[in-house]
Design a protein around this motif. Structure first.
Motif, short mmCIF file in Angstrom:
data_model
loop_
_atom_site.label_atom_id
_atom_site.label_comp_id
_atom_site.label_asym_id
_atom_site.label_seq_id
_atom_site.Cartn_x
_atom_site.Cartn_y
_atom_site.Cartn_z
N UNK A 228 67.56 -40.79 33.87
CA UNK A 228 68.94 -40.73 34.33
C UNK A 228 69.47 -39.31 34.21
N UNK A 229 69.99 -38.74 35.29
CA UNK A 229 70.58 -37.40 35.22
C UNK A 229 71.72 -37.37 34.20
N UNK A 230 71.89 -36.24 33.54
CA UNK A 230 73.02 -36.09 32.62
C UNK A 230 74.31 -35.92 33.42
N UNK A 231 75.39 -36.35 32.84
CA UNK A 231 76.67 -36.30 33.53
C UNK A 231 77.33 -37.65 33.56
N UNK A 232 78.49 -37.72 34.17
CA UNK A 232 79.28 -38.95 34.16
C UNK A 232 78.69 -40.04 35.06
N UNK A 233 78.06 -39.65 36.16
CA UNK A 233 77.55 -40.67 37.08
C UNK A 233 78.71 -41.28 37.85
N UNK A 234 78.53 -42.28 38.69
CA UNK A 234 77.24 -42.98 38.84
C UNK A 234 76.28 -42.22 39.76
N UNK A 235 74.96 -42.58 39.64
CA UNK A 235 73.92 -41.86 40.36
C UNK A 235 73.13 -42.80 41.27
N UNK A 310 68.69 -52.81 37.58
CA UNK A 310 69.55 -51.67 37.84
C UNK A 310 70.99 -52.08 38.15
N UNK A 311 71.18 -53.32 38.56
CA UNK A 311 72.54 -53.82 38.80
C UNK A 311 73.40 -53.71 37.54
N UNK A 312 72.77 -53.79 36.39
CA UNK A 312 73.49 -53.86 35.12
C UNK A 312 73.66 -52.49 34.45
N UNK A 317 74.62 -46.23 40.59
CA UNK A 317 75.39 -46.70 41.74
C UNK A 317 74.60 -47.83 42.40
N UNK A 318 75.04 -49.07 42.20
CA UNK A 318 74.24 -50.19 42.70
C UNK A 318 74.33 -50.36 44.21
N UNK A 344 70.00 -55.79 47.49
CA UNK A 344 70.07 -54.63 46.59
C UNK A 344 69.52 -53.35 47.20
N UNK A 345 68.56 -53.47 48.14
CA UNK A 345 67.84 -52.30 48.64
C UNK A 345 68.66 -51.61 49.73
N UNK A 346 69.15 -50.40 49.41
CA UNK A 346 69.95 -49.63 50.37
C UNK A 346 69.07 -48.96 51.41
#
Length: 509
Positions: A228-235, A310-312, A317-318, A344-346
């Protein structure tokens, strides 16, 4: 005996040649429990020999032999910590192997979990162990005992103990998977232990964190890593789905770790990545013993479970969950989209994935390997006969022809009609299709035109071709790659990571 030797030779060649979609080889028609007749016992012998030869292959056509460099690496690299012999997990793993060495297979089973006991029998263990020794004898000589053992990894599913099998001319590592209660839950004979690619230069660990996760639950739960990238997110996030065979979370293929490279490269670029050990790697024996093993069990189902996990995740970013499928994983991307009931799959990245049926792709590989002297005409003819049976519209995985010798017939039946490009034609999820032009396993000049033809009416499909890359997306020289390239440590080039990152960040629709 002649039939047995002949079958063993063909299974060895199969482990050397089939690339892309080899199933875990064993238990084609009969369950291992309750064997009684001579014919059933011979079936088990033949199938288990196939299993011993090929179950550790990651993506096919990787050479199945121990090089001189590998042998040296084993002898120099396995320094066993004596003080860990009292550890409960190490003790049980050593006792399990010691019991097999002494021919006490019932005692070995006493150290096994309930799930493993459901899958194998004393007879299965006896044949497995003797086959392992027979396969290693030509290069390493007679087995002399256990030279040590240590815990090499612990994850949220298993504690992995490496038991070192000592032979006259070298050692060979044997991974025993121990569950939380200390019971033996699975095991895997390692296939490579030489040098591997270092962390890529473009990876910046200061920009991301990693945490352990578990995909699914129960007997086939899988350990994974979420970067997970550092920072606030969402990613946005990319789920990495491996090719065929027993593959770990890094999709390690001898000296290569392509999924490690992608995970750390993308996470350094602000994109989360989820990768996990494949079912055929983490639960190799139990998968092998499943006579109803299918490609959905092996690939599709676990990938969809990963998207549900990943939804949870709060920092994910879901609405931007992407699948990246490599090789067989790429071929199964349209199947994943079809079965994604939760939507779920974008979008998805198809990385070296075939557009045609698996049989067509493998037969082309056979022709290439025959042309460079890595497959004999006799063996080529044998496999063409086998695949002709699969192409018969009347082929039944539950009742295959007596002459069918490619292992888990239900698996083959589940995959042999899949045409990825044709399936994707009827879908709307955006795709990025990437391909190495030196890939001999999935040939770009053959597959890419089919993808483009089938998807010509779609406006949300992009393509990237890379002239220097092989099937695992590392660079090489010459018009077409060879299996030996996988022994050379190398990273996926940064330009591939950048292309994927740019596509994901563009929020394709």
């Amino acid at each position: 005996m002649l039939l047995k030797k002949s079958f063993r030779k063909k299974c060895l060649i199969l482990g050397l040649t089939i690339s892309l979609s080899i199933p875990t080889m064993a238990m084609g028609k009969e369950s291992v429990s309750g064997l009684s007749s001579t014919n059933q016992s011979m079936d088990l012998i033949e199938q288990t020999e196939a299993f011993a030869v090929s179950k550790s292959i990651n993506l096919l056509d990787i050479p199945r032999f121990v090089t001189k460099e590998q042998s040296k690496a084993v002898n120099k690299g396995l320094n066993i910590a004596k003080d860990k012999q009292n550890d409960r997990f190490v003790h049980n793993a050593v006792q399990f192997v010691t019991a097999m060495e002494a021919g006490k297979y019932g005692q070995a089973l006493k150290f096994s979990s309930h799930a493993l006991k459901k899958s194998i029998s004393e007879q299965w263990l006896e044949i497995y162990w003797n086959t392992v020794l027979q396969q290693l004898h030509p290069q390493l000589g007679a087995f002399t005992g256990i030279s040590g053992a240590e815990v090499i990894e612990s994850n949220k599913v298993h504690t992995n103990v490496e038991v070192v099998l000592q032979f006259e001319r070298g050692a060979y590592p044997f991974t025993i998977r121990v569950d939380k209660t200390g019971k033996i839950n699975d095991f895997l004979l390692n296939s490579f232990f030489g040098p591997s690619a270092a962390e890529p230069a473009y990876s910046n660990p200061d920009l991301f964190t990693e945490k352990e996760v578990v995909i699914g639950k129960g007997e086939f739960a899988l350990p994974g890593i979420l970067s997970i990238p550092k920072g606030k997110g969402t990613f946005p996030v990319v789920v990495l789905v491996q090719g065929s065979g027993a593959s770990d979370k890094d999709e390690t293929a001898y000296a290569l770790k392509p999924f490690r490279d992608l995970a750390h490269g993308l996470a350094s670029n602000g994109i989360a990545v989820l990768r996990y050990n494949k079912r055929t790697f983490e639960h190799s024996v139990k998968t092998t013993a499943d006579q109803y093993h299918t490609v959905d069990k092996e690939t599709t189902n676990d990938a969809l479970l990963a998207t549900r996990l990943l939804e949870k995740e709060k920092k994910i970013d879901d609405d931007q969950i992407y699948i990246l499928g490599h090789s067989q994983g790429g071929m199964m991307v349209p199947q994943m989209i079809n079965q994604d009931k939760r939507d779920n799959i974008a979008g998805a990245i198809v990385m070296g994935g075939p557009a045609r049926t698996i049989q067509d792709v493998i037969l082309d590989q056979f022709d290439y390997l025959l042309s460079i002297g890595q497959l004999t005409p006799q063996d080529s003819a044998f496999f063409k006969e086998q695949f002709a049976m699969l192409n018969d519209p009347n082929f039944s995985g539950e009742n295959p022809p007596a002459e069918f010798h490619l292992g888990q017939s239900v698996f083959w039946d589940s995959i042999n009609d899949i045409k990825a490009a044709e399936m994707a034609k009827r879908q709307n999820n955006p795709l990025l299709i990437i391909q190495g032009e030196r890939d001999y396993q999935v040939v770009s000049d053959v597959e890419i035109p089919i993808w483009k033809k089938e998807l010509s009416d779609r406006t949300n499909v992009e393509y990237r071709l890379y002239p220097k890359l092989n099937h695992f997306f590392t660079e090489g020289e010459g018009e077409m790659s060879t299996p030996m390239e996988y022994f050379t440590p190398a990273n996926i080039p940064e330009y591939v990571v950048n292309d994927i990152a740019a596509w994901v960040k563009s929020k394709p629709d």
